[in-house]
Design a protein around this motif. Structure first.
Motif, mmCIF file in Angstrom:
data_model
loop_
_atom_site.group_PDB
_atom_site.id
_atom_site.type_symbol
_atom_site.label_atom_id
_atom_site.label_comp_id
_atom_site.label_asym_id
_atom_site.label_seq_id
_atom_site.Cartn_x
_atom_site.Cartn_y
_atom_site.Cartn_z
ATOM 1 N N LEU A 73 -1.382 -6.117 -5.675
ATOM 2 C CA LEU A 73 -1.500 -5.592 -7.031
ATOM 3 C C LEU A 73 -0.229 -5.940 -7.804
ATOM 4 O O LEU A 73 0.877 -5.839 -7.256
ATOM 5 N N LEU A 74 -0.366 -6.345 -9.039
ATOM 6 C CA LEU A 74 0.775 -6.683 -9.878
ATOM 7 C C LEU A 74 1.048 -5.533 -10.843
ATOM 8 O O LEU A 74 0.201 -5.198 -11.677
ATOM 9 N N LEU A 75 2.213 -4.937 -10.721
ATOM 10 C CA LEU A 75 2.621 -3.821 -11.574
ATOM 11 C C LEU A 75 3.686 -4.307 -12.544
ATOM 12 O O LEU A 75 4.755 -4.748 -12.126
ATOM 13 N N GLY A 76 3.391 -4.235 -13.837
ATOM 14 C CA GLY A 76 4.296 -4.759 -14.850
ATOM 15 C C GLY A 76 5.119 -3.681 -15.536
ATOM 16 O O GLY A 76 4.591 -2.626 -15.913
ATOM 17 N N PHE A 77 6.397 -3.957 -15.707
ATOM 18 C CA PHE A 77 7.292 -3.123 -16.511
ATOM 19 C C PHE A 77 7.778 -3.978 -17.674
ATOM 20 O O PHE A 77 8.444 -5.006 -17.474
ATOM 21 N N MET A 90 -1.562 -10.072 -20.648
ATOM 22 C CA MET A 90 -0.948 -11.349 -20.300
ATOM 23 C C MET A 90 -1.025 -11.599 -18.791
ATOM 24 O O MET A 90 -1.401 -12.683 -18.342
ATOM 25 N N LEU A 91 -0.701 -10.596 -17.995
ATOM 26 C CA LEU A 91 -0.744 -10.753 -16.549
ATOM 27 C C LEU A 91 -2.176 -10.963 -16.057
ATOM 28 O O LEU A 91 -2.429 -11.758 -15.145
ATOM 29 N N HIS A 92 -3.116 -10.272 -16.664
ATOM 30 C CA HIS A 92 -4.524 -10.418 -16.295
ATOM 31 C C HIS A 92 -5.021 -11.833 -16.573
ATOM 32 O O HIS A 92 -5.779 -12.405 -15.781
ATOM 33 N N GLN A 93 -4.583 -12.409 -17.680
ATOM 34 C CA GLN A 93 -5.005 -13.765 -18.021
ATOM 35 C C GLN A 93 -4.366 -14.805 -17.098
ATOM 36 O O GLN A 93 -4.996 -15.807 -16.761
ATOM 37 N N LEU A 94 -3.124 -14.555 -16.674
ATOM 38 C CA LEU A 94 -2.438 -15.492 -15.790
ATOM 39 C C LEU A 94 -2.828 -15.322 -14.329
ATOM 40 O O LEU A 94 -2.769 -16.275 -13.551
ATOM 41 N N PHE A 95 -3.214 -14.101 -13.953
ATOM 42 C CA PHE A 95 -3.519 -13.789 -12.559
ATOM 43 C C PHE A 95 -4.872 -13.066 -12.462
ATOM 44 O O PHE A 95 -4.929 -11.900 -12.050
ATOM 45 N N PRO A 96 -5.958 -13.725 -12.829
ATOM 46 C CA PRO A 96 -7.255 -13.039 -12.816
ATOM 47 C C PRO A 96 -7.692 -12.601 -11.428
ATOM 48 O O PRO A 96 -8.533 -11.715 -11.277
ATOM 49 N N GLU A 97 -7.106 -13.206 -10.397
ATOM 50 C CA GLU A 97 -7.489 -12.873 -9.025
ATOM 51 C C GLU A 97 -6.771 -11.620 -8.506
ATOM 52 O O GLU A 97 -7.066 -11.152 -7.402
ATOM 53 N N HIS A 98 -5.846 -11.079 -9.268
ATOM 54 C CA HIS A 98 -5.097 -9.881 -8.882
ATOM 55 C C HIS A 98 -5.486 -8.687 -9.761
ATOM 56 O O HIS A 98 -5.736 -8.852 -10.964
ATOM 57 N N GLU A 99 -5.500 -7.493 -9.163
ATOM 58 C CA GLU A 99 -5.536 -6.311 -10.018
ATOM 59 C C GLU A 99 -4.171 -6.189 -10.687
ATOM 60 O O GLU A 99 -3.133 -6.478 -10.083
ATOM 61 N N VAL A 100 -4.185 -5.750 -11.940
ATOM 62 C CA VAL A 100 -2.967 -5.664 -12.736
ATOM 63 C C VAL A 100 -2.826 -4.249 -13.296
ATOM 64 O O VAL A 100 -3.824 -3.616 -13.664
ATOM 65 N N ALA A 101 -1.605 -3.763 -13.344
ATOM 66 C CA ALA A 101 -1.312 -2.480 -13.987
ATOM 67 C C ALA A 101 -0.005 -2.620 -14.764
ATOM 68 O O ALA A 101 0.845 -3.448 -14.438
ATOM 69 N N ALA A 102 0.138 -1.815 -15.807
ATOM 70 C CA ALA A 102 1.380 -1.798 -16.580
ATOM 71 C C ALA A 102 1.614 -0.385 -17.089
ATOM 72 O O ALA A 102 0.664 0.356 -17.365
ATOM 73 N N LEU A 103 2.874 -0.042 -17.223
ATOM 74 C CA LEU A 103 3.280 1.320 -17.546
ATOM 75 C C LEU A 103 3.682 1.446 -19.011
ATOM 76 O O LEU A 103 4.550 0.714 -19.485
ATOM 77 N N HIS A 104 3.040 2.377 -19.720
ATOM 78 C CA HIS A 104 3.499 2.763 -21.058
ATOM 79 C C HIS A 104 4.674 3.728 -20.855
ATOM 80 O O HIS A 104 4.484 4.868 -20.424
#
Length: 265
Positions: A73-77, A90-104
């Motif tokens: 899983l890719l977690l973005g800060f 952006m991460l979802h478009q670059l890494f469609p094969e990974h689940e992506v999360a980002a923190l507000h």
């Protein structure tokens, strides 16, 4: 006598400027208003609301992978003026094969409260714990600018597959002193982010992407991180500035290569 009066007036003006800088430092470091509006997200996106220890709430955005094969899983800060939805997209478009999360971040809408270094560190840990049960292949953290310092702190207390730092700085204190040499920022700064010092004690796969023409985080402030990393898997320099890096044609490939480097056994 007039020289004395002039000196006193100058001293008073300087003291006033210092006082204003001290009061406004949180806004200068965390300009949440600039990150208020994010893009539309694709179907399947979820916003998860999590509670903080002091009664506030922060929001985590999650985007599912487009395939079922287990991957980290890719977690973005995000950077301090980024919207987390924009980073997640952006991460979802670059890494469609990974689940992506980002923190507000705390204080960045729709999260409540006020941002601070300690609040970002605390919320990152809670976000990780929420995601960890679903991340069977582990979590890779991608931190942009100030988010890189959050990533490094998280690695001190949680197991990570790797850290990817984009335009990171070694020390918020030293970075502020670089930009405001005429202010006693080392004494005034309330928010402490000592990423290079922290990274020296970590044995975690690390990748770094820097912008060669970066005037916001100059090379003198990013180089110590490269030197501090005990397991540096990749270091990529791109001929861009701090803010136009993400539109550079080499950026997408650099980020994909960095994630591959820290997840390769």
């Amino acid at each position: 006598m007039w020289l004395l009066k002039l000196a006193l007036a100058a001293a008073g003006l300087y003291a006033a400027v210092v006082a204003v800088a001290y009061v406004l430092q949180s806004w200068l470091i965390f300009p949440a208003g600039f990150a208020a509006f994010g893009p539309d997200l694709p179907a399947g996106a979820r916003h998860v609301e999590l509670a903080t220890q002091d009664g506030e709430r922060f929001v985590l955005v999650r985007l599912p992978a487009r395939q079922a094969e287990p991957r980290p899983l890719l977690l973005g800060f995000a950077g301090n003026a980024w919207n987390a939805d924009a980073l997640a997209l952006m991460l979802h478009q670059l890494f469609p094969e990974h689940e992506v999360a980002a923190l507000h971040y705390r204080g960045y809408a729709p999260s409540s409260g006020s941002p601070s270094a300690s609040a970002l560190f605390e919320d990152a840990r809670r976000a990780h714990d929420h995601l960890a049960t679903d991340a069977k292949a582990g979590i890779v953290v991608i931190g942009l600018s100030i988010g890189a310092a959050v990533a490094v702190d998280l690695a001190t207390v949680r197991p990570l597959r790797g850290i990817v730092m984009v335009t990171p700085f070694d020390s918020l204190k030293e970075l502020a002193a670089h930009h405001y040499p005429w202010l006693p920022v080392r004494l005034l700064l309330r928010h402490r982010m000592e990423a290079a010092e922290t990274l020296r004690d970590l044995d975690v796969p690390t990748a770094v992407i820097v912008a060669e023409n970066d005037t916001i985080v100059p090379a003198a402030r990013s180089a110590p991180l490269r030197e501090a990393a005990r397991d540096l898997r990749s270091h990529i320099a791109i001929a861009a500035g701090h803010n136009d890096l993400y539109g550079h044609p080499d950026f997408a490939g650099a980020l994909r290569a960095s994630v591959a480097a820290v997840t390769h056994d």
